[in-house]
Scaffold this motif. Structure first.
Motif, PDB file in Angstrom:
ATOM      1  N   THR A 250       4.139  12.204  -2.250  1.00 13.43           N
ATOM      2  CA  THR A 250       4.752  12.277  -0.826  1.00 13.43           C
ATOM      3  C   THR A 250       3.652  11.532  -0.046  1.00 13.43           C
ATOM      4  O   THR A 250       2.579  11.422  -0.154  1.00 13.43           O
ATOM      5  CB  THR A 250       4.512  14.037  -0.480  1.00 13.43           C
ATOM      6  OG1 THR A 250       3.178  14.396  -0.708  1.00 13.43           O
ATOM      7  CG2 THR A 250       5.373  14.708  -1.209  1.00 13.43           C
ATOM      8  N   GLY A 251       4.249  10.909   1.063  1.00 19.52           N
ATOM      9  CA  GLY A 251       3.745  10.138   2.103  1.00 19.52           C
ATOM     10  C   GLY A 251       4.013  10.064   3.427  1.00 19.52           C
ATOM     11  O   GLY A 251       5.210  10.788   3.691  1.00 19.52           O
ATOM     12  N   LEU A 252       3.688   9.000   4.012  1.00 20.41           N
ATOM     13  CA  LEU A 252       4.048   8.884   5.418  1.00 20.41           C
ATOM     14  C   LEU A 252       4.691   7.582   5.785  1.00 20.41           C
ATOM     15  O   LEU A 252       4.248   6.457   5.098  1.00 20.41           O
ATOM     16  CB  LEU A 252       3.065   9.118   6.434  1.00 20.41           C
ATOM     17  CG  LEU A 252       2.624  10.623   6.359  1.00 20.41           C
ATOM     18  CD1 LEU A 252       1.172  10.511   6.809  1.00 20.41           C
ATOM     19  CD2 LEU A 252       3.591  11.508   7.218  1.00 20.41           C
TER      20      LEU A 252
ATOM     21  N   VAL B  78       5.019   9.517  16.011  1.00 19.38           N
ATOM     22  CA  VAL B  78       6.028  10.130  15.235  1.00 19.38           C
ATOM     23  C   VAL B  78       5.899   9.372  13.717  1.00 19.38           C
ATOM     24  O   VAL B  78       6.104   8.195  13.709  1.00 19.38           O
ATOM     25  CB  VAL B  78       7.461  10.351  15.454  1.00 19.38           C
ATOM     26  CG1 VAL B  78       8.560  10.805  14.664  1.00 19.38           C
ATOM     27  CG2 VAL B  78       7.668  10.908  16.931  1.00 19.38           C
ATOM     28  N   MET B  79       5.746  10.171  12.599  1.00 21.50           N
ATOM     29  CA  MET B  79       5.602   9.796  11.334  1.00 21.50           C
ATOM     30  C   MET B  79       6.867  10.228  10.485  1.00 21.50           C
ATOM     31  O   MET B  79       7.036  11.556  10.873  1.00 21.50           O
ATOM     32  CB  MET B  79       4.443  10.092  10.514  1.00 21.50           C
ATOM     33  CG  MET B  79       3.194   9.424  11.363  1.00 21.50           C
ATOM     34  SD  MET B  79       3.193   7.682  11.258  1.00 21.50           S
ATOM     35  CE  MET B  79       2.600   7.405   9.532  1.00 21.50           C
TER      36      MET B  79
ATOM     37  N   SER C 261       7.824  11.802   7.133  1.00 18.85           N
ATOM     38  CA  SER C 261       7.409  12.104   5.870  1.00 18.85           C
ATOM     39  C   SER C 261       8.438  11.976   4.611  1.00 18.85           C
ATOM     40  O   SER C 261       9.830  11.972   5.063  1.00 18.85           O
ATOM     41  CB  SER C 261       7.273  13.514   6.032  1.00 18.85           C
ATOM     42  OG  SER C 261       8.386  14.446   6.055  1.00 18.85           O
TER      43      SER C 261
ATOM     44  N   LYS D 178       9.156  11.239   0.093  1.00 20.56           N
ATOM     45  CA  LYS D 178       8.595  11.544  -1.213  1.00 20.56           C
ATOM     46  C   LYS D 178       9.442  10.350  -2.042  1.00 20.56           C
ATOM     47  O   LYS D 178      10.282   9.792  -1.921  1.00 20.56           O
ATOM     48  CB  LYS D 178       9.063  12.915  -1.500  1.00 20.56           C
ATOM     49  CG  LYS D 178      10.670  13.302  -1.540  1.00 20.56           C
ATOM     50  CD  LYS D 178      10.891  14.613  -2.133  1.00 20.56           C
ATOM     51  CE  LYS D 178      12.606  14.705  -2.183  1.00 20.56           C
ATOM     52  NZ  LYS D 178      12.648  16.022  -2.516  1.00 20.56           N
TER      53      LYS D 178
ATOM     54  N   ILE E 197      17.164  13.240   6.953  1.00 17.81           N
ATOM     55  CA  ILE E 197      16.476  14.152   5.715  1.00 17.81           C
ATOM     56  C   ILE E 197      17.328  13.625   4.502  1.00 17.81           C
ATOM     57  O   ILE E 197      18.523  13.775   4.597  1.00 17.81           O
ATOM     58  CB  ILE E 197      16.299  15.614   5.899  1.00 17.81           C
ATOM     59  CG1 ILE E 197      15.546  16.181   4.617  1.00 17.81           C
ATOM     60  CG2 ILE E 197      17.887  16.310   6.020  1.00 17.81           C
ATOM     61  CD1 ILE E 197      15.173  17.706   5.033  1.00 17.81           C
TER      62      ILE E 197
ATOM     63  N   THR F 187      12.164  13.256   4.018  1.00 15.61           N
ATOM     64  CA  THR F 187      12.087  14.443   3.744  1.00 15.61           C
ATOM     65  C   THR F 187      12.212  15.171   5.110  1.00 15.61           C
ATOM     66  O   THR F 187      12.201  16.489   5.200  1.00 15.61           O
ATOM     67  CB  THR F 187      10.537  15.034   2.983  1.00 15.61           C
ATOM     68  OG1 THR F 187       9.657  14.649   3.850  1.00 15.61           O
ATOM     69  CG2 THR F 187      10.430  14.466   1.781  1.00 15.61           C
TER      70      THR F 187
ATOM     71  N   THR G  58      14.101  14.745   9.233  1.00 15.57           N
ATOM     72  CA  THR G  58      15.087  14.044  10.295  1.00 15.57           C
ATOM     73  C   THR G  58      14.250  13.605  11.667  1.00 15.57           C
ATOM     74  O   THR G  58      13.497  14.391  12.161  1.00 15.57           O
ATOM     75  CB  THR G  58      16.200  15.025  10.607  1.00 15.57           C
ATOM     76  OG1 THR G  58      17.052  15.144   9.308  1.00 15.57           O
ATOM     77  CG2 THR G  58      17.146  14.072  11.792  1.00 15.57           C
TER      78      THR G  58
END
Lengths: 418, 116
Positions: free
Chosen positions: B52-54, B63-64, B66, B68, B96, B112, B114
């Motif tokens: 999982t990451g950004l 704003v990031m 997220s 996966k 998402i 992951t 919106t």
């Protein structure tokens, strides 16, 4: 402006959302959620790692995905949300005062569900000597800065505390290119789940030092380093073992405290062992019509269990509104015995005729353990647990017939087996 | 040779023992479910992890997004995935479940959350 709503849920995190949905599905359609953030989801919004939802949904979700499931349930039901709204007071007549940009909201409720969650223990509670430079974060604060805002918190970090947030953050910092020099844990064992030690520390070769603490903080403007030291059996730092680690970032993952200032205002009795309200099996507090769930009630290790518990509170709050569900004076107490840290619920309303589920934590790692539930006279239930550690909540089911039959206070204790 | 594996698939964290002869699994014991058995075998032969990451959002400040991997990737590829994620920049709105990029180390990158 005074408005009326039957159920007011305080907090739109995993507990508040699940409670609102369960209350609605339980027949009470006039439910609202109040949350101080701009969006529901609570801490799940910053928990971008996966591992959520295995119990509840049978699949592995990230925090934001888990929250989204409940957000959808809420919008499908048309449950009204007040976001960017902070509850400033509640009282035992169930008047909720909240504040947002439009001004003050005064809401008369039939039932209130407390789902405020918890907050992190801060540096001030630890008495670490040294200076007060920038670069010291609680682990959750750093998690939010990184995962929600995309900020870089530092270059080289030490983490104090090996609870799950500390472990998860050790991995996140590493993935974001921040070197984690060490994770220090004052206890002789980690408070986190074993799998998090494997996938967050071992995978990346991050050392975990047990019985070790940060004894001094160095630096003037920005953190320059920390001194770590092993501790003796009284948790006092042993001077001979002191070692300096240069770093510009220190994360503190040293415990979570249920947030209960509002509960206090309403006169809800708190349990010193959990830090949350004293509740019966319906999750009703000692104040009629005020219910509690989630991390505001006691700190959970899994969000799935938070949802389960919140559903109990939500269902029963709906029942309370639909028919008389006042707090029973005809209740028995459940108390902790040997090797137990706390139990929830602390009371059992004997008018309820359902099976009883008791949640508890042990106060130290016991390995294989036998749990005994007994009255003054007899043993009413036993449970064998393959592994009992403080980091993992344990559930014990008691048959309704047993509860009905005994009708007296019960105590739960645990014994380590070999 | 016997290897010890802590299963990471669920919070139970079963302690699994895998008996290996060279690179072949001979026997597995201590697992709590069939998925755990498979995990232990994989861990001793070709360990894999979900990542999982950004990802940055070009038209939103602070704003990031997220993200996966939609499936586990070889453990030694974790940092390759992260490096690729660091190079991605998406435009909001993102929803998402949207696929942000296909085939990074054999996995698709999925949003992951919106960001409107």
């Amino acid at each position: 402006m005074l408005i009326e709503h039957n159920i007011v849920v305080i907090g739109g995190g995993p507990a508040g959302m699940a409670a609102a949905v369960a209350a609605f599905d339980g027949g009470e359609k006039d439910v609202i959620i109040i949350d101080r953030e701009d969006e529901t989801g609570g801490v799940l919004r910053q928990c971008i790692h996966n591992g959520f939802g295995l119990h509840k949904f049978g699949c592995e979700l990230t925090g934001p995905e888990y929250a989204e499931i409940y957000r959808n349930k809420i919008s499908e039901r048309g449950i009204k949300l007040y976001c960017n709204t902070t509850v400033v007071s509640i009282d035992n007549s169930k008047t909720v005062v909240a504040q947002n940009r439009d001004g003050i909201l005064k809401i008369k409720a039939k039932a209130i569900i407390l789902a405020m969650g918890c907050r992190e223990r801060s540096r001030g509670a630890l008495n670490i000597c040294g200076t007060r430079p920038a670069g010291i974060y609680s682990a959750g604060a750093a998690q939010r800065l990184i995962n929600c805002y995309g900020l870089r918190v530092g270059e080289r970090a030490v983490i104090l505390g090996s609870g799950d947030i500390g472990l998860i953050m050790a991995r996140r910092l590493t993935l974001q290119g921040i070197k984690v020099e060490a994770v220090c844990e004052i206890m002789p064992y980690s408070g986190g789940l074993v799998r998090n030690i494997t996938q967050c520390l071992d995978d990346f070769g991050i050392p975990l030092y047990l019985k070790t603490t940060v004894s001094k903080i160095h630096g003037s403007k920005r953190l320059e380093g920390v001194t770590i030291a092993q501790v003796d059996d009284n948790n006092k730092a042993i001077t001979d073992t002191e070692r300096y680690i240069p770093c510009d970032t220190l994360l503190l993952s040293v415990g979570l405290i249920p947030e209960n200032e509002l509960s206090n205002m309403a006169g809800v009795e708190l349990d010193a062992l959990t830090g949350g309200a004293v509740v019966d099996q319906n999750r009703q507090t000692t104040v009629d019509g005020i219910f509690a769930c989630g991390n505001a009630l006691h700190v959970h290790d899994l969000v799935d269990y938070v949802s389960d518990e919140a559903e109990i509170a939500g269902r029963n709050a709906a029942q309370y509104c639909l028919r008389d569900g006042s707090f029973s004076t005809d209740a028995i107490c459940i108390t902790k015995g040997k090797n137990i840290k706390y139990v929830v619920p602390q009371r059992v309303d004997l008018r309820q005729k359902d099976n009883l589920a008791i949640y508890l934590r042990v106060d130290k790692p016991l390995g294989r353990a036998l749990f005994t539930v007994k009255t003054e006279k007899e043993i009413i239930a036993k449970k064998l647990q393959i592994r009992a550690v403080p980091g993992e909540m344990i559930k014990i089911d008691i048959n309704k017939n047993q509860i009905e039959r005994v009708g007296s206070n019960i105590e739960i204790s645990a014994e380590a087996l070999n | 040779m016997e290897k010890s594996v802590v299963c990471i698939l669920c919070p139970k964290g079963c302690a699994i023992k895998v008996d290996m002869v060279k690179d072949t699994v001979k026997e597995v014991c201590g697992y709590g479910c069939i998925r755990g058995k498979e995990y232990a075998v994989s861990e001793c032969t070709h360990p894999i992890r979900s990542v999982t990451g950004l990802v940055r959002v070009s038209n939103r400040e602070y704003v990031m997004l997220s993200v996966k991997t939609d499936k586990a990737v070889p453990k030694e590829k974790i940092f390759d995935v992260i490096e690729k994620l660091n190079a991605i920049c998406v435009d909001a709105p993102v929803y998402i479940g949207d696929i942000i990029q296909r085939d990074i180390c054999g996995a698709d990158i999925v949003a992951t959350k919106t960001v409107l």
